[in-house]
Write an enzyme that holds these catalytic residues in place. Structure first.
Site, mmCIF file in Angstrom:
data_model
loop_
_atom_site.group_PDB
_atom_site.id
_atom_site.type_symbol
_atom_site.label_atom_id
_atom_site.label_comp_id
_atom_site.label_asym_id
_atom_site.label_seq_id
_atom_site.Cartn_x
_atom_site.Cartn_y
_atom_site.Cartn_z
ATOM 1 C CE LYS A 96 2.732 -7.450 -8.796
ATOM 2 N NZ LYS A 96 3.112 -6.543 -7.931
ATOM 3 C CG ASP A 137 1.777 -3.191 3.004
ATOM 4 O OD1 ASP A 137 2.733 -2.488 4.090
ATOM 5 O OD2 ASP A 137 2.392 -3.612 2.078
ATOM 6 C CG ASP A 157 3.688 -8.085 11.574
ATOM 7 O OD1 ASP A 157 4.219 -9.022 11.083
ATOM 8 O OD2 ASP A 157 4.391 -8.542 12.974
ATOM 9 C CG MET A 158 4.052 -10.411 6.824
ATOM 10 S SD MET A 158 4.286 -10.182 5.179
ATOM 11 C CE MET A 158 5.793 -9.782 5.082
ATOM 12 C CG HIS A 177 11.818 -10.401 -4.101
ATOM 13 N ND1 HIS A 177 11.506 -9.328 -5.222
ATOM 14 C CD2 HIS A 177 11.054 -9.541 -2.973
ATOM 15 C CE1 HIS A 177 11.061 -7.958 -5.076
ATOM 16 N NE2 HIS A 177 10.441 -7.657 -4.028
#
Ligand code: SAH
Length: 363
Positions: free
Chosen positions: A264, A229, A250-251, A268
């Protein structure tokens, strides 16, 4: 005017009145959690009189005369039930809804969702919604200066920027999502253990306080679980028992190699282009570790429930994403589009908890 149309008009007027003031419901729910009312009723054995409740909540003498009116509103909203119609007398009881707000896991299996309520009724959330019409009218301008979402009009930054700026918001937000994760994962673990077969490492990307990863690690000891995260979120996590590892990163830049990735309530938050970028990083991380049998496990909404209340929850969540994060809840076709665009070959969707789904995405 005909009697039937008069009745219809009266009903419509009352409905309009209720809808106009329905923001009070959110704030009264928040207030009930802050005053600890569900736990107090639970501690009195699940049924408590007004004097019982007053003896155990942090309300000073001069505010106590107002409490029966708050309690009546809680009953009318279905948050509590009441066994006497007289204002201020009789016993207040928990309903299935307020049992979810009790700390005792024997009552609900997961601990209180009170922190979740507090995390979604913050001043950041509520004030952002007051910018919705201005945002639709484009009153923030056009081009690169236009805000992607009302949240940014209200606060000058997106939600992740606000977490970085305000340590208290960071704490409340992550604790709230963590409480909801414990409930969701109870269902995932009980229903869908097969999802974790054949996996030895799992990374929960955008995994917040680690509640999801911890639940998976506890239930499936063959899976080594980690959380990725933002640095601000990871920095706030107390050093724990070593059950899961925490990685600040950082994804969008890079995701470390792993057999499986959980996303999860992450996709969105983002528009389709950003989702494809995130899924592309996931693909690289899995491909370098487990080219055959690796997967992305998405736990998120698939809009289109046939059940009215579940559909309402999905549509509400979609609007929240528009206001807060510039993201969206997707239906089957919309999910299909981003999966194909990001080059995944196959996927399987199964329902969890009614309004939510678990999607396994294969290379
Ligand atoms: N998975 C958790 C949290 C969902 S909220 C749950 O189910 O409750 C979305 C999460 O994505 C937040 O924890 C946020 O800090 C994280 N996030 C946002 N941008 C990110 C980025 N660029 N890289 C990694 N994590 C990010």
């Amino acid at each position: 005017m005909e009697a039937s149309s008069r009745l219809e008009l009266e009903q419509a007027h009352a409905e309009l009145w209720n809808l106009t003031f329905s923001y009070l419901k959110s704030m009264v729910l928040e207030c009930a959690v802050q005053l600890n009312i569900p736990n107090v009723i639970h501690n009195f054995g699940g049924s408590a009189s007004l004097p019982n409740i007053l003896s155990a909540i942090p309300v000073p003498e001069h505010r106590r005369p107002y409490l029966p009116r708050l309690m009546r509103f809680l009953v009318v909203s279905g948050i509590l039930s009441f066994d006497s119609p007289t204002l201020g007398e009789g016993m207040y009881q928990l309903t299935p809804l307020s049992r979810l707000l009790v700390d005792d896991t024997h009552i609900n299996g997961c601990g209180s969702l009170g922190p979740f309520v507090l995390s979604q009724t913050t001043k950041y959330h509520v004030s952002s919604t007051t910018y919705l019409s201005e945002w639709f009218k484009g009153e923030d301008g056009v081009g690169p200066m236009a805000a992607e979402m009302p949240f940014k009009m209200a606060h000058g930054t997106g939600p992740w920027g606000a977490l970085g700026r305000d340590p208290q918001f960071n704490k409340v937000f992550n604790a709230g999502l963590g409480s909801n994760s414990r409930l969701v994962l109870d269902f995932v673990v009980a229903q869908y253990g097969d999802v974790f077969d054949g996996i030895s490492s799992l990374l929960d990307v955008g995994g917040g306080d680690g509640s999801t990863a911890r639940a998976i690690a506890k239930a499936f000891s063959h899976v080594k679980c980690s959380v990725l995260d933002l640095p601000i979120v990871i920095a706030d996590i107390q050093p724990g028992d070593g059950l899961v590892d925490y990685i600040a990163g950082d994804m969008f830049s890079s995701i470390p190699p792993t057999d499986a990735i959980v996303l999860k309530y992450v996709l969105h938050d983002w528009n389709d282009d950003d989702c494809v970028k995130i899924l592309d990083q996931c693909k690289k991380a899995i491909r370098s570790c487990k080219p055959a049998g690796g997967k992305v496990i998405i736990i998120d909404t698939v809009v289109g429930s046939p059940l009215k209340e579940m559909f309402e929850a999905q549509v509400t969540s979609d609007l929240l994403m528009m206001v807060i994060a510039g993201g969206k809840e997707r239906d089957k076709q919309e999910w299909h589009k981003i999966f194909m665009e990001s080059g995944f070959k196959d996927y399987k969707i199964r329902p969890v908890l009614g309004y939510l789904s678990i999607i396994e995405l294969y290379l």
